[in-house]
Design an enzyme around this catalytic site. Structure first.
Site, PDB file in Angstrom:
ATOM      1  CB  SER A 240      -0.900   0.010   1.239  1.00  0.00           C
ATOM      2  OG  SER A 240      -0.108   0.105   2.421  1.00  0.00           O
ATOM      3  CE  LYS A 241      -1.828   6.520  -2.981  1.00  0.00           C
ATOM      4  NZ  LYS A 241      -2.586   7.781  -3.104  1.00  0.00           N
ATOM      5  NE  ARG A 242      -0.336   0.000   6.106  1.00  0.00           N
ATOM      6  CZ  ARG A 242       0.257  -1.004   6.721  1.00  0.00           C
ATOM      7  NH1 ARG A 242       1.404  -0.819   7.345  1.00  0.00           N
ATOM      8  NH2 ARG A 242      -0.293  -2.208   6.723  1.00  0.00           N
TER       9      ARG A 242
END
Length: 467
Positions: A240-242
């Site tokens: 994911s983006k994190r």
């Protein structure tokens, strides 16, 4: 036979890290085999495809150094060719018109779920005569998928993967408005572009089975398949983006070198013994499908940062200077003159030793062109107490006596001064670094004195001593 690979992103967003790795593997395999690497923009989703996304993909590919052969192919521009193949399938009895309404399809899915079956199309128009078609419904064209037996995807990474044909329903080839679907377009484009090897994420495995059915129904040769495991985050969860599922431009803006990112992506799912630092030349020479692993890779920012630091330390000083000059101009609002450019390149061998990113490299160079009096960070302020300033004032007098300023003479003078003051060298070097750079971190202190020269060095020391 000439090897032809392709990278086929959809321009509905940025070029993300997983797509970049897929592009890299296709590029490396084509270059290793002396073949061609083609770029196809799959822009059939007209509502979500944007020019900005296309530009971001092309820019990201160029920044990574993944050059493609020929001009990019835009899938939507070939829609007439795709529709032509659908008509041929209709003519050969391999496809049919389906007049099921949206309401019928919704009820069909609802019933299937209630009965514990997959919510797939039930083939109700598969063998019906079009003369039975209701009025007011524009039909779609569906592929007449085999009802029995299995389809086996012979995959170079996953091995043989078997799908029961009855689990794969009759997919739509042409929508009601006559536009072709992704599945049909991909098959036709891969054939027409001469693609011999399809390397992509293993989330396309089911697509591979459907596309193979279609290829075999048309009578074309099936390209070799290699479905690579996806990239996960450090915790094993979907990326994911994190975790780092960002656009390639974000990695550029965070200060990563393209060659470092290429090396890191290469090692996400592919290996060559225990080698970690792999040049592009070596990657092209060594790359093969057999060394792609079957397990998902884990993205780790710390490993990428460490690798980036290694590449920065090994990079050419002029190359790094060229990268940080625009960043310095952005931070300071000034255009560097020729003397400042020469100074930064001269200092680069020392600056890059501690840098983990191009951003930190730019930050660490700012002291070289800073105007007097220098701003001091908090740690530097603490070092420059009254006693330290007194020592620096006396040191300035000693440095003023040096003729023909060079690093060796400066070092000898500072060491001699420390002995006379009965101080360890560190007790002088630490406040001296703070006075010269405004920070407690820099290249070696004698290098800094050498970079700045006699006038600038003594001037900065005097500024602090006068406080």
């Amino acid at each position: 036979m000439k090897i032809v690979t392709r990278f086929a992103p959809s321009p509905t967003g940025f070029l993300h890290i997983g797509g970049a790795r897929t592009a890299l593997f296709n590029w490396l395999y084509a270059r290793h085999m002396g073949g061609e690497f083609l770029l196809r923009i799959e822009d059939t989703d007209r509502e979500r495809s944007t020019d900005d996304a296309i530009e971001a993909i092309l820019d990201g590919m160029k920044w990574l150094g993944l050059d493609w052969d020929g001009e990019p192919t835009f899938q939507f521009s070939r829609r007439e060719r795709h529709a032509e193949m659908a008509q041929q399938l209709l003519k050969n009895g391999k496809a049919y018109y389906c007049y099921a309404s949206r309401e019928e399809l919704a009820e069909m899915r609802k019933t299937a779920r209630a009965e514990g079956r997959p919510p797939v199309y039930d083939g109700r128009w598969r063998d019906r005569d079009p003369s039975e078609a209701p009025e007011g419904i524009d039909p779609v064209v569906r592929f007449k998928s085999p009802n029995d037996g299995n389809i086996v995807v012979k995959d170079a990474v996953q091995g043989d993967v078997t799908f029961a044909n009855q689990q794969l329903d009759d997919m739509i080839l042409l929508r009601a408005d006559g536009t072709p679907t992704y599945m049909l377009s991909v098959v036709v484009d891969d054939h027409d572009m001469g693609v011999t090897d399809i390397i992509r994420g293993d989330d396309h495995l089911t697509n591979a089975a459907r596309q193979q059915q279609l290829i075999e129904a048309i009578g074309w040769d099936v390209p070799r398949m290699a479905h690579i495991p996806l990239i996960h985050g450090p915790d094993g969860a979907k990326l994911s983006k994190r975790h780092g599922a960002l656009g390639i431009e974000a990695y550029r803006d965070m200060g990563y070198l393209p060659e470092a990112l290429r090396n890191y992506l290469l090692r996400l799912g592919w290996s060559h013994g225990d080698d970690e630092i792999i040049s592009t030349k070596q990657a092209i020479e060594w790359f093969n499908i057999d060394s792609i692993g079957k397990s998902a890779s884990r993205f780790d920012f710390d490993k990428l940062e460490n690798l980036n630091g290694i590449y920065i330390r090994e990079a050419d000083d002029a190359y790094l200077t060229g990268l940080i000059v625009p960043l310095i101009a952005e931070k300071t609002g000034k255009t560097l003159n020729s003397n400042e450019l020469i100074l930064i390149e001269k200092a680069m061998s020392g600056l890059k030793e501690r840098a983990k990113s191009v951003l930190s490299l730019a930050d660490s160079s700012l002291f070289l062109i800073a105007e007097r009096p220098l701003g001091l960070d908090e740690k530097a302020e603490k070092l420059l107490d009254e006693a330290a300033c007194g020592v620096l004032a006396r040191l300035a007098g000693r440095l003023e006596q040096i003729k023909d300023w060079d690093k060796d003479k400066v070092e000898a003078a500072v060491r001699e001064f420390a002995t006379e003051e009965e101080l360890k060298l560190g007790k002088i070097a630490q406040p001296l670094r703070a006075a010269l750079t405004g920070s407690t971190v820099s290249p070696g202190i004698f290098d800094v004195l050498d970079y700045l020269g006699q006038e600038q060095s003594i001037g900065r020391i005097r500024d602090v001593a006068a406080r």
